[in-house]
Design an enzyme around this catalytic site. Structure first.
Site, PDB file in Angstrom:
ATOM      1  N   ARG A 158      67.118 -23.701  61.313  1.00 12.80           N
ATOM      2  CA  ARG A 158      66.139 -23.249  62.285  1.00 12.80           C
ATOM      3  C   ARG A 158      65.546 -24.503  62.945  1.00 12.80           C
ATOM      4  O   ARG A 158      65.524 -25.572  62.353  1.00 12.80           O
ATOM      5  CB  ARG A 158      65.022 -22.453  61.610  1.00 12.80           C
ATOM      6  CG  ARG A 158      65.495 -21.208  60.861  1.00 12.80           C
ATOM      7  CD  ARG A 158      64.338 -20.552  60.124  1.00 12.80           C
ATOM      8  NE  ARG A 158      64.744 -19.318  59.478  1.00 12.80           N
ATOM      9  CZ  ARG A 158      65.162 -19.216  58.220  1.00 12.80           C
ATOM     10  NH1 ARG A 158      65.231 -20.309  57.460  1.00 12.80           N
ATOM     11  NH2 ARG A 158      65.504 -18.046  57.710  1.00 12.80           N
ATOM     12  N   LYS A 182      61.692 -20.629  55.082  1.00 10.74           N
ATOM     13  CA  LYS A 182      60.703 -19.554  55.087  1.00 10.74           C
ATOM     14  C   LYS A 182      60.136 -19.307  53.691  1.00 10.74           C
ATOM     15  O   LYS A 182      60.873 -19.193  52.722  1.00 10.74           O
ATOM     16  CB  LYS A 182      61.378 -18.282  55.609  1.00 10.74           C
ATOM     17  CG  LYS A 182      60.549 -17.028  55.480  1.00 10.74           C
ATOM     18  CD  LYS A 182      61.412 -15.820  55.763  1.00 10.74           C
ATOM     19  CE  LYS A 182      60.711 -14.552  55.322  1.00 10.74           C
ATOM     20  NZ  LYS A 182      61.594 -13.377  55.417  1.00 10.74           N
ATOM     21  N   HIS A 255      67.984 -21.281  68.877  1.00  9.32           N
ATOM     22  CA  HIS A 255      68.607 -20.135  68.210  1.00  9.32           C
ATOM     23  C   HIS A 255      70.046 -19.944  68.655  1.00  9.32           C
ATOM     24  O   HIS A 255      70.883 -19.482  67.884  1.00  9.32           O
ATOM     25  CB  HIS A 255      67.812 -18.863  68.499  1.00  9.32           C
ATOM     26  CG  HIS A 255      66.756 -18.596  67.473  1.00  9.32           C
ATOM     27  ND1 HIS A 255      65.798 -19.513  67.130  1.00  9.32           N
ATOM     28  CD2 HIS A 255      66.513 -17.509  66.708  1.00  9.32           C
ATOM     29  CE1 HIS A 255      65.000 -19.002  66.216  1.00  9.32           C
ATOM     30  NE2 HIS A 255      65.417 -17.787  65.933  1.00  9.32           N
ATOM     31  N   ARG A 258      72.110 -22.098  66.506  1.00 11.74           N
ATOM     32  CA  ARG A 258      72.133 -21.523  65.151  1.00 11.74           C
ATOM     33  C   ARG A 258      73.049 -20.298  65.109  1.00 11.74           C
ATOM     34  O   ARG A 258      73.848 -20.130  64.192  1.00 11.74           O
ATOM     35  CB  ARG A 258      70.711 -21.162  64.737  1.00 11.74           C
ATOM     36  CG  ARG A 258      70.554 -20.564  63.341  1.00 11.74           C
ATOM     37  CD  ARG A 258      69.076 -20.570  62.974  1.00 11.74           C
ATOM     38  NE  ARG A 258      68.705 -19.514  62.055  1.00 11.74           N
ATOM     39  CZ  ARG A 258      68.766 -19.609  60.727  1.00 11.74           C
ATOM     40  NH1 ARG A 258      69.238 -20.720  60.172  1.00 11.74           N
ATOM     41  NH2 ARG A 258      68.385 -18.615  59.960  1.00 11.74           N
ATOM     42  N   HIS A 281      68.883 -16.706  55.002  1.00 12.21           N
ATOM     43  CA  HIS A 281      68.416 -15.342  55.219  1.00 12.21           C
ATOM     44  C   HIS A 281      68.048 -14.685  53.890  1.00 12.21           C
ATOM     45  O   HIS A 281      68.788 -14.789  52.912  1.00 12.21           O
ATOM     46  CB  HIS A 281      69.502 -14.494  55.905  1.00 12.21           C
ATOM     47  CG  HIS A 281      69.658 -14.784  57.356  1.00 12.21           C
ATOM     48  ND1 HIS A 281      70.799 -14.449  58.063  1.00 12.21           N
ATOM     49  CD2 HIS A 281      68.821 -15.370  58.252  1.00 12.21           C
ATOM     50  CE1 HIS A 281      70.657 -14.826  59.320  1.00 12.21           C
ATOM     51  NE2 HIS A 281      69.468 -15.378  59.458  1.00 12.21           N
ATOM     52  N   TYR A 290      76.074 -11.185  62.786  1.00 15.55           N
ATOM     53  CA  TYR A 290      77.163 -12.084  63.146  1.00 15.55           C
ATOM     54  C   TYR A 290      78.524 -11.426  62.969  1.00 15.55           C
ATOM     55  O   TYR A 290      79.486 -11.820  63.616  1.00 15.55           O
ATOM     56  CB  TYR A 290      77.060 -13.375  62.333  1.00 15.55           C
ATOM     57  CG  TYR A 290      75.758 -14.077  62.596  1.00 15.55           C
ATOM     58  CD1 TYR A 290      75.513 -14.669  63.832  1.00 15.55           C
ATOM     59  CD2 TYR A 290      74.742 -14.091  61.645  1.00 15.55           C
ATOM     60  CE1 TYR A 290      74.301 -15.266  64.103  1.00 15.55           C
ATOM     61  CE2 TYR A 290      73.527 -14.695  61.910  1.00 15.55           C
ATOM     62  CZ  TYR A 290      73.307 -15.280  63.139  1.00 15.55           C
ATOM     63  OH  TYR A 290      72.102 -15.859  63.415  1.00 15.55           O
TER      64      TYR A 290
END
Length: 313
Positions: A158, A182, A255, A258, A281, A290
């Site tokens: 990210r 995250k 993004h 990414r 994730h 994806y």
């Protein structure tokens, strides 16, 4: 009135972030919303407050483009349900500001509708990535921009993760970097041999640049023009600059790179669980986008190449 407004020394209006507290009092005491709803709104708005503070933004000057970037940030870090809830909190807050004459419009007004559409992310082709990484470089800023693009495409990080990397985080022998993503969740991202070599060359130029500025003790891997850590806002300006330079009409943001990293892995047969781990994730459902991108690309290749798949002559 449930809002706080002050003037700067120059007479410019800014909204105190205490207005979030005033808003929460309003929905709790005047609109009599449930305690759980007020708590949820508080969590979402305070997170947004931290996001703005880190980027030097203000509610009164928050634009539609800023809102789109924030939605992009949320989309990559939270489930669709959470994103829609957070955007609802922001739209309700801005509705409150509009009614009190503090803003003229809600920058988040149409964002949730776009999210619900679940549009496929913009992806660069491998040829476009090569074109991007082949742009001639004649200054340190050019080298830094190149490294920003190469790093995100090589690791799938990210933008917030890429900008937080320090030079001491790079493990050259293992060709990896420990990323704190995250929620403080840690994961390793990996560096191809060619990227490691380019990093070494970049760091030499970085050191020369910092020495000229008298800032050789700077720890940040990606640095701004003034020598400190590259700001988030500057990174997006860089992406806009190269989109224009290359004449691309498609969306091109951090993004996008990414997404391209993940899609190209899937195109070449990578297991979805591996891609999930590399992207950081929480849920496999987030990574499944994806597979949709790869299938759409597969169909396009099939229709363009199979002799019976094209239009009738």
């Amino acid at each position: 009135m449930y809002h706080s407004l002050t003037l700067t020394a120059e007479g410019r209006k800014i909204l105190n972030m205490d207005s979030i507290g005033d808003f929460l009092s309003y929905i709790g005491n005047v609109r009599a919303l449930s305690e759980n709803t007020v708590k949820s709104y508080s969590t979402d708005l305070r997170a947004w407050e931290r996001y703005m503070r880190n980027r030097g933004l203000e509610p009164l000057s928050f634009t539609r483009e800023d809102a789109a970037l924030y939605a992009e940030y949320l989309e990559d870090n939270f489930s669709e349900r959470s994103v829609l809830r957070k955007l609802t909190a922001l739209r309700t807050f801005y509705s409150y500001l509009e009614k009190n004459g503090l803003v003229s419009s809600d920058p988040f007004r149409d964002i949730s509708m776009r999210m619900k559409a679940q549009r496929l992310p913009s992806v660069l082709t491998e040829k476009e990535v090569k074109e991007l990484l082949s742009v001639p470089r004649s200054s340190f800023q050019d080298e830094r921009d190149h490294m920003l693009f190469l790093f995100i495409y090589s690791t799938g990080c990210r933008i917030s993760e890429a900008l937080s990397v320090d030079i001491g985080d790079i493990e050259y022998r293992m060709r990896r970097i420990l990323i704190r993503g995250k929620g403080g969740k840690e994961r390793f991202v990996f560096l191809p041999p060619q990227t490691v070599e380019e990093i070494r060359g970049y760091l030499e130029k970085r050191e020369e640049y910092l020495m000229k500025l008298g800032m050789s003790d700077e720890k940040a891997f990606l640095i701004g023009d003034k020598g400190g850590r590259l700001p988030f806002s500057s990174a997006h300006i860089i992406f806009d600059k190269y989109k224009s330079l290359l004449g691309w009409q498609k969306e091109f943001t951090p993004h996008t790179l990414r997404h391209s990293f993940a899609t190209h892995l899937m195109d070449r047969g990578a297991d979805i669980r591996l891609v999930q781990e590399l992207l950081g994730h929480e849920s496999i459902s987030t990574t499944q986008i994806y597979t949709h991108v790869s299938r759409s690309r597969l169909r396009k290749v099939y229709e363009e190449t199979h002799p019976h798949a094209g239009k009738e002559n």
